[in-house]
Enzyme design. Structure first.
Site, PDB file in Angstrom:
ATOM      1  N   ASP B  20      41.133  40.376  48.095  1.00 30.85           N
ATOM      2  CA  ASP B  20      40.552  40.766  49.375  1.00 30.85           C
ATOM      3  C   ASP B  20      39.146  41.274  49.073  1.00 30.85           C
ATOM      4  O   ASP B  20      38.982  42.371  48.549  1.00 30.85           O
ATOM      5  CB  ASP B  20      41.425  41.853  50.027  1.00 30.85           C
ATOM      6  N   LYS B  82      28.844  42.122  52.180  1.00 29.88           N
ATOM      7  CA  LYS B  82      29.567  41.070  52.903  1.00 29.88           C
ATOM      8  C   LYS B  82      28.895  40.737  54.234  1.00 29.88           C
ATOM      9  O   LYS B  82      28.960  39.610  54.705  1.00 29.88           O
ATOM     10  CB  LYS B  82      31.002  41.551  53.144  1.00 29.88           C
ATOM     11  N   GLU B 181      41.631  36.483  56.807  1.00 31.57           N
ATOM     12  CA  GLU B 181      42.238  37.800  56.595  1.00 31.57           C
ATOM     13  C   GLU B 181      43.412  38.095  57.533  1.00 31.57           C
ATOM     14  O   GLU B 181      44.474  38.519  57.067  1.00 31.57           O
ATOM     15  CB  GLU B 181      41.152  38.886  56.673  1.00 31.57           C
ATOM     16  N   ASP B 203      42.528  42.833  63.485  1.00 30.02           N
ATOM     17  CA  ASP B 203      41.942  43.190  62.187  1.00 30.02           C
ATOM     18  C   ASP B 203      40.555  43.785  62.402  1.00 30.02           C
ATOM     19  O   ASP B 203      39.592  43.071  62.655  1.00 30.02           O
ATOM     20  CB  ASP B 203      41.884  41.918  61.319  1.00 30.02           C
TER      21      ASP B 203
END
Lengths: 205, 616
Positions: B20, B82, B181, B203
């Site tokens: 992850d 990210k 994800e 999420d």
């Protein structure tokens, strides 16, 4: 390798997904009906189609080929793309009919003026005016457009029923005239569908 | 001991780990005999902060130590990289104002960041984080890790996915699959589910928001629809609180500290800690000390909720759209799964509960659930798990530019992937030998409102009068959500060459260059690997010799021969734990020599027994 034989063991392959001898995945065929193992019928049992989709996914998905030779990996990607594309087309009556029409040599029809239901011509003009007015902020036309939406959705339902009846005709062996009739219904449906989208867009904006 | 038979049951296939790669933290997990497990770092912390720092000596630091450097060396430290993956300079201009680090090399097509005196692209920074979790996994598993599944936000576009894959390659990992994800989270939760269910995964992480709706049926996890916002997350809440605190301080102290890098980072940590406390307490105080001055501000949950409501509301529109795309009503949702640290906020939980009319699952740690799911997918790919299959979708529609700056859609959003579409192109001018295709991603009708993916140049078309050439172009989105384009000249039947010019992100050549650079930097990794490989080889021969010493053939040897074997064995054991791989190999060779005759004798016995038809 030559045509019709397994790329891996040269055994005759006869259009199977897997070689009956060495079980290697073969180059997939591109006809959606053949891929799903279904006869070329326009009426389909959607539960059966879904079952086939899941079964084939389990056999063909790239996740199952990580440890296989590159050639099988490529075929798995190809085959799964065809499977997914085919499922999208076959599960939707309109796209399914379009697919069969093109297979049978019809062009993918663009709605032409003669496809406009004549009884709608006048109303379409009024609705377009109302859409413009609503965009301009005039809320008083809202009920008129809501009624238009209901009318149009009713028409869509009617067209779908017509379509299904024609599907039955084609499946029981009626020839090209049935397909021509289906083409006409689809064009009309596209036209009405576009109108619904326009009206809904205006109503929800 | 080359002549001993190899027992193939001991040759295990390569291990695949699940990673992850988060905005705030990164984790690595693997599939144990029955369940996925997160692997902690050397400091025991399962979460590796996604922070990279360049120490003054030029060494790269990753994780908790780098997080500490945020305050001491804000100009040499990068976090939340990210958010910059697969993006252009103009996309992130606003965002970069909030970051203490600087963009290097303006005017370049690819975004680069200054880290101290060095310059890196976002995939290279991410690769440092991946390398760290890879090392953690190798240390814990005692074997080399070369293959991985990496998770990405479901709503990541092609460029962002490609950038993530590039990061893996630069870190020396073969990325077998990019998994969305929320889908990974559903895998982690649905592991022992037997009955059919419709599941919503909400999420809300550090930098991205995703919503996915899945159908679970006989081991198949079919994503019906997905949606989200790649620029919405806990970071936005932090920035909001930070802005308020900075304004407070400017008035109270009559001093603008927003240009003091380390002060801002210290204050950022202070507001984040306050935010965390508000998940369990009704009120807290933001505490910040700087240059002998104190800033204290009381913050109640009530006020906090009111401040963040606009941010939480931004998650609800994608949820409603996703429900409608999936043709599912809120009543049909059987289960809701929460993922990401920001779902610890009570207001988020109640908003989700209201929307989906179901009490959300929180059994699994929202920080770990994605990594656990990635490990499950890794086990699916390695073949260790065979009764599960993930069918995911592409989050964005794919189209090409047509006349008048319009986009013609070829593959619609929420199509199950792999998915493909073909389109026939022709030439507009006599003798034209190339056709340029502009590919875009997005839902809007105008080119300017969609995301440019790449320009594909179909080259070397046979010259012909206008409109006669027919080039069939196939667009294929693979199981990673990444686009591949191939083309065929329908007149000649020949494969047509396609040159790709990505609009954002790195070309293949650039990635290759970075891999080479990273290999140079990885000298010590390489040494470590050599030692590890030598030990693995030593393990094999030690086991074989141990077994052979039980064999009759061993006792048939001269005493001196037996002694030589024992001596060589002991010498190998002595150097085994050292870090000189050449020495370990020398002792392996010595043991090989000493056991040559034993191996021969055993082989002869085996052969003669086999000829006699007796079982060995």
């Amino acid at each position: 390798m030559h045509q019709g034989h397994c790329w891996q063991c040269e055994h005759p392959a006869e259009h199977n997904l897997f070689c009956t001898f060495c079980n290697s995945l073969q180059r997939p065929q591109t006809d959606y009906y053949a891929f799903f193992g279904l006869p070329h019928k326009l009426r389909l049992d959607s539960a059966d189609l879904q079952k086939r989709f899941y079964q084939l996914s389990k056999l063909l998905h790239p996740d199952r080929y990580t440890r296989r030779p590159q050639r099988e990996k490529d075929y798995s990607l190809e085959a799964t793309a065809i499977l997914n594309d085919g499922y999208r087309v076959l599960r939707d009556p309109v796209r399914r009919a379009e697919y069969v029409l093109i297979e049978q040599g019809f062009d993918n029809g663009e709605p032409r003026s003669k496809d406009v239901p004549p009884e709608l011509l006048e109303e379409v003009f009024a609705w377009n005016m109302a859409i413009e007015e609503l965009r301009g902020g005039d809320q008083s036309v809202r009920p008129q457009l809501e009624k238009a939406r209901d009318t149009l959705q009713g028409m869509l339902g009617e067209l779908d029923a017509q379509l299904d009846a024609r599907f039955g005709e084609w499946d029981s062996g009626h020839g090209k005239p049935t397909l021509a009739a289906i083409r006409a219904v689809l064009n009309k449906r596209k036209y009405v569908g576009n109108l619904v989208t326009e009206v809904e867009k205006a109503l929800t904006a | 001991m080359g002549t001993f038979q190899i027992d193939f049951s001991n040759v295990r296939p390569q291990r695949v780990v699940g990673i992850d790669l988060g905005t705030t933290n990164s984790l690595v997990a693997y599939m144990d005999a029955s369940s996925p497990k997160v692997i902690p770092g050397a400091d025991g912390d399962p979460l590796v902060p996604s922070v990279v720092s360049l120490d003054p000596a030029g060494g790269i630091i990753v994780g908790n130590p780098a997080r500490a450097a945020l305050v001491t060396h804000p100009d040499r430290t990068i976090y939340s990289v990210k958010r910059l993956m697969g993006r252009g300079i103009e996309d992130v201009a606003g965002e970069l104002k909030l970051f203490p680090f600087k963009v290097a090399g303006k005017g370049e097509s690819v975004l680069k960041l200054s880290l101290g005196e060095k310059v890196y692209s976002p995939p290279e920074i991410s690769a440092f984080i991946l390398r760290q979790v890879k090392r953690n996994a190798e240390a814990a598993l005692g074997e080399e890790v070369r293959q991985a599944v990496i998770t990405v936000p479901a709503y990541f576009n092609d460029a962002q996915r490609q950038a993530t894959k590039d990061a893996g390659r630069i870190a020396g990992l073969e990325v077998l699959r990019l998994v969305n994800e929320p889908t990974a989270a559903a895998l982690a939760y649905g592991l022992d589910k037997r009955k059919d269910a419709i599941v919503a995964v909400y999420d809300f992480g550090g930098g991205t928001f995703d919503i996915s709706i899945l159908k679970l049926h006989e081991g198949i996890f079919e994503v019906l629809a997905t949606g989200g916002d790649t620029h919405l997350g806990g970071d936005d809440i932090d920035n909001l609180l930070l802005k308020i605190a900075l304004e407070d301080i400017a008035t109270e102290w009559n001093q603008d500290i927003s240009t003091h890098g380390n002060a801002v980072q210290l204050l950022r940590l202070a507001v984040i800690e306050a935010k965390h406390r508000l998940s369990t307490l009704p009120a807290t105080t933001i505490e910040f000390d700087y240059n002998g001055r104190q800033y204290r501000r009381e913050l109640t949950r009530d006020l906090f909720d009111r401040l963040i409501t606009p941010i939480i509301d931004r998650t609800l529109a994608p949820c409603r759209l996703c429900l409608s795309d999936a043709s599912v009503s809120p009543d049909q949702i059987d289960e809701v799964v929460l993922v990401g640290g920001s779902t610890r906020i009570p207001l988020v939980r109640s908003a989700v509960e209201t929307l989906f009319r179901a009490r959300p699952h929180t059994e699994l740690d929202p920080d770990k659930v994605v990594a656990l799911g990635a490990a499950v997918q890794a086990a699916i790919l390695s073949g260790d798990v065979q009764d599960k299959l993930l069918l995911d979708v592409t989050p964005l529609s794919l189209g090409i530019e047509t006349m008048g700056g319009l986009v013609s859609k070829l593959i619609h959003r929420n199509s199950t992937i792999p998915a493909s579409a073909t389109e026939v192109f022709t030439t507009a001018v006599d003798g034209q030998t190339n056709v340029l295709i502009h590919v875009l991603q997005g839902e809007r009708e105008l080119v300017k409102d969609c995301r440019s993916l790449a320009r594909f140049d179909l080259k070397g078309i046979d010259p012909a009068p206008a409109g006669l050439s027919r080039i069939e172009v196939r667009f294929l989105i693979d199981a990673n959500g990444i686009l591949h384009v191939s083309a065929r000249d329908l007149r000649t039947g020949r494969e047509q060459s396609v040159e790709v010019k990505p609009s954002y992100g790195l070309t293949d050549a650039q990635v290759e260059g970075m891999i080479l650079e990273s290999i140079e930097r990885a000298e010590e990794d390489f040494h470590e690997r050599q030692v590890r490989e030598a030990r693995v080889e030593a393990d094999t021969i030690l086991a074989a010799v141990e077994k052979a010493r039980q064999n009759d053939a061993f006792f048939d040897l001269e005493e001196s021969e037996r002694d030589a074997i024992t001596l060589a064995l002991n010498e190998l054991l002595v150097v085994y734990h050292g870090d000189d791989h050449l020495l370990i190999r020398a002792k392996i060779d010595q043991l090989n020599q000493a056991t040559m005759k034993l191996a021969e004798n055993m082989m002869n016995t085996a052969v003669s027994n086999a000829l006699k038809g007796t079982k060995i």
